[in-house]
Scaffold this motif. Structure first.
Motif, short mmCIF file in Angstrom:
data_model
loop_
_atom_site.label_atom_id
_atom_site.label_comp_id
_atom_site.label_asym_id
_atom_site.label_seq_id
_atom_site.Cartn_x
_atom_site.Cartn_y
_atom_site.Cartn_z
N ASP A 102 0.64 -1.11 -0.09
CA ASP A 102 0.04 -0.15 -0.10
C ASP A 102 0.98 1.17 0.06
O ASP A 102 0.62 2.06 0.80
N ASP A 143 -1.33 -2.75 -4.15
CA ASP A 143 -1.55 -1.36 -4.14
C ASP A 143 -0.33 -0.36 -4.18
O ASP A 143 -0.09 0.55 -3.40
N ASN A 185 -5.89 -3.94 -5.25
CA ASN A 185 -7.02 -3.30 -6.10
C ASN A 185 -7.10 -1.97 -6.75
O ASN A 185 -7.27 -1.77 -7.84
N HIS A 186 -6.14 -1.28 -6.08
CA HIS A 186 -5.92 0.09 -6.64
C HIS A 186 -5.39 -0.18 -8.08
O HIS A 186 -5.36 0.74 -8.97
N HIS A 197 -2.47 -9.37 -1.41
CA HIS A 197 -3.06 -8.00 -1.29
C HIS A 197 -3.99 -8.03 -0.11
O HIS A 197 -3.97 -7.29 1.17
N HIS A 215 -3.44 -4.04 2.31
CA HIS A 215 -4.89 -3.74 1.98
C HIS A 215 -5.56 -3.08 3.22
O HIS A 215 -6.45 -2.14 3.05
FE LIG Z 1 -6.17 -2.27 -1.46
#
Ligand SMILES: [Fe+2]
Ligand SMILES: [Fe+2]
Lengths: 251, 82
Positions: free
Chosen positions: A9, A39, A69-70, A162, A202
């Protein structure tokens, strides 16, 4: 002994380039490998991936990552992967890599993972197609992680995701969003092989330490959780899960 | 204007879904006549953008920013896992 540096992240874009670099210059002195728990970017564009490559490339140690996810937001994941691989960063998705460090073979298997929730409080593969697609994605990813971990030929196994494989490392997040932060199927996949350590990100407001039901140590290395450029974990060359019999009575 | 639950929901969604923000780690605390923003981001620029965007969404409501910038120094300790 294997020295693993890890962070997730980092959400790099132009405004972050250079922030990690001073700490990263010292990394080869304290770690043999850097694992990134997804991320990496804010929106998953090739431009942002170039910023990641300049910040985390050319470190002097191998860098292995999964996407988060990003990194999927702009539907440019293939381009993101291309930029990262071009900078010498290994990107795992249902795959694994083996690095030989001082004669010890470190195997890392990685997937992005997905949500779904934890045992007894999770989404089911039932009903509308949208629901089945959601849980189906979770299941397919977890199966690929398990297969990748079990097929590794190495001395020490590390799982890199993640999303979270256990709820322990989510403590601090609102309970209501646990199903969007991880799933028990990832933990089950990790427990299907003698995994020494599981790293994820995450959950920005989560907790660093946890353990799978099978005794595998889990570490949430999301940057807002560890609050430094990276964490360093020392793993013995014969690291394996904690003996499950000592877990009796654990809450 | 007052900040009700629907406004809070809108703020949270804008902070994530507005591509210029894309933050998922900001907490919005509703006080009687004010809003407090908590959490951590990667740069001062991002913190300032979050505050600017939220002020746009709730004109007239005092917005207090308690968002930190995540430190990125090298670690001073390691964890031994046997
Ligand atoms: Fe995330
Ligand atoms: Fe994140």
């Amino acid at each position: 002994m294997i020295r693993i540096a890890a962070v997730g992240d980092v959400h790099v874009d132009k405004d972050v380039v250079g922030r990690y670099r001073p700490a990263l210059e010292q990394l080869p002195d304290v770690a043999d490998v850097l694992l990134l728990a997804g991320d990496l970017t804010r929106h998953g564009t090739a431009e942002e991936a170039k910023c990641v490559a300049s910040e985390f490339g050319d470190l002097g140690v191998p860098v292995v990552t999964v996407l988060g996810n990003h990194d999927h937001q702009c539907n440019q994941a293939p381009q993101v992967v291309e930029v990262l691989e071009g900078a010498g960063i290994t990107v795992l998705e249902g795959t694994s890599t083996v690095l030989t460090i001082g004669g010890t073979r470190l195997g890392v298997a990685g997937v992005k993972g997905f949500g779904g929730g934890f045992a007894g409080r999770c989404a089911s593969n039932f009903g509308e197609p949208e629901m089945k697609a959601f849980v189906g994605h979770t299941e397919a990813i977890a199966e690929r992680l398990g297969a990748a971990l079990r097929s590794l030929d190495c001395d020490v196994r590390v799982a890199l995701t993640h999303y979270a494989p256990v709820p322990d490392t989510l403590v601090g997040e609102p309970l209501e969003i646990y199903p969007f932060l991880g799933c028990y199927q990832l933990g089950q996949a990790i427990d299907s092989a003698p995994t020494a350590l599981a790293l994820h990100g995450h959950a920005h407001a989560g907790t660093e330490r946890g353990m799978t039901p099978g005794g595998v140590r889990v570490r949430n290395v999301a940057h807002p959780v560890i609050k430094q450029a990276y964490n360093v974990y020392h793993l013995a060359a014969d690291s394996h899960p904690v003996d499950a019999s000592v877990l009796v009575g654990r809450h | 204007m007052t900040v009700d639950e629907y406004t809070e929901a809108e703020i949270q969604r804008v902070l994530t879904e507005d591509v210029d923000i894309a933050e998922q780690g900001i907490t919005v605390v509703r006080r009687e006549h004010a809003l407090i923003l908590c959490g951590e981001v990667e740069s001062e620029h991002r913190r300032d953008e979050v505050v600017r965007r939220v002020r746009e969404l709730v004109p007239g409501v005092p917005v207090t920013c308690d968002i930190g910038i995540i430190r990125a120094q090298a670690p001073s300790e390691v964890e031994e896992l046997s």
